[in-house]
Design an enzyme around this catalytic site. Structure first.
Site, short mmCIF file in Angstrom:
data_model
loop_
_atom_site.label_atom_id
_atom_site.label_comp_id
_atom_site.label_asym_id
_atom_site.label_seq_id
_atom_site.Cartn_x
_atom_site.Cartn_y
_atom_site.Cartn_z
N LYS A 80 -0.23 11.53 5.46
CA LYS A 80 0.07 10.45 6.41
C LYS A 80 0.68 9.25 5.68
CE LYS A 80 -2.95 7.51 7.23
NZ LYS A 80 -3.38 6.14 6.81
N LYS B 159 0.84 -1.21 0.00
CA LYS B 159 0.00 0.00 0.00
C LYS B 159 0.87 1.26 0.00
CE LYS B 159 -3.52 2.71 0.09
NZ LYS B 159 -4.62 2.72 1.06
#
Length: 298
Positions: free
Chosen positions: A247, A179
């Site tokens: 983030k 990811k």
């Protein structure tokens, strides 16, 4: 195979009913699962109940009778609190529970949770997703799964209700590493499309038509397919917010440091996304990187 109500594995608890979690829960309902949901937002829980799900009330209530529990939360601290904290998932979990974290968190968070889960007899997978809000709504997410192969197969039917690309990429934590790679590529593509728009417009070329050509050639991408028109129109309604991508780029940079590799383009894209956040664009879609590139050139 569609689950049946007689199957004890037919009940899924889901903690986190936000932009991604809510449509995922609804797709599980459409696939025939009994869904119990929990969220700090009362409105989100009411939406699930209106769709046919049940309110868990708290974490313990969300786990009650569920063979599988999913978390879809903003970041590592929230996942660790919900799973490892007092009154959390592992405090209430029965041995044999299948726990799937579909949030995007640090790989070390996934490994930490899996170790604690194993001590309780709980099977843990990290299964972050790509595809954004539209993919969550359409049930077409790409799901990258880390964990034991048998546990991945046990979860496959649940995954098939949520996505169309489901790949077991390795041991616990590997899903989060993939990811991170996904997010650095996505950020880089957005930045380059933004630069292409600025170049086209500054040169007196219709950016919409120019991007139509790019989308049909070697430069084509899923992002161009979905976002080129809204970017040209400067429509940045959030499907995936700059704040969250900021983030995620931190996770990618940390993963690179842990692996001992240099990713210079990733660092540059991370700085552009940080700039967008510093400019007050954090609540906008990550395609709002275009505004950063425009300001550099103003």
């Amino acid at each position: 195979m569609t689950p049946t109500t007689a199957d004890p594995a037919n009940t899924v608890g889901i903690i986190g009913l936000g932009v991604m979690g809510a449509p995922m829960a609804e797709n599980l309902l459409r696939a025939g699962y009994n869904v119990i949901g929990h969220d700090i937002s009362e409105a989100a829980v009411k939406r699930l109940v209106a769709a046919g799900g049940r309110a868990g009330g708290d974490i313990a209530g969300t786990l009650a009778g569920a063979g599988t529990v999913i978390t879809m939360l903003p970041d590592s601290p929230q996942v660790e609190q919900v799973v490892l904290g007092p009154g959390g998932v592992l405090e209430h979990a029965e041995p044999g529970l299948l726990y799937i974290d579909m949030s995007t968190v640090r790989p070390e968070t996934s490994r930490k949770i899996a170790e604690a889960a194993a001590a309780k007899g709980v099977r843990a997978l990290d299964a972050p997703v790509s595809g954004g809000e539209k993919g969550a709504i359409d049930g077409t997410l790409s799901i990258m799964v880390g964990g034991d192969a048998d546990d991945v197969e046990a979860a496959r039917q649940v995954f098939e209700a949520l996505g169309t690309t489901i790949v077991h990429v390795g041991p616990v934590g590997a899903g989060q590493t993939v990811k991170a790679a996904n997010q650095l590529v996505v950020g880089g593509v957005y930045a380059l499309i933004a630069e292409a728009i600025v170049l086209l417009e500054a040169s007196g070329v219709d950016a919409g038509r120019g991007l139509d050509v790019l989308a049909g050639g070697l430069a084509g991408s899923r992002i161009l397919d979905l976002k080129r028109q809204t970017m040209v129109k400067r429509e940045f309604r959030p499907g995936f917010r700059i704040d969250l991508h900021h983030k995620d780029m931190g996770i990618a940079l940390a993963a690179a440091r842990e692996a001992g590799v240099a990713l210079p383009m990733t660092g540059m894209v991370a700085q552009l996304i940080a700039a967008a956040r510093a400019q007050g664009l954090g609540a906008l879609d990550h395609s709002a990187l275009l505004k950063v590139i425009e300001r550099i050139n103003s």
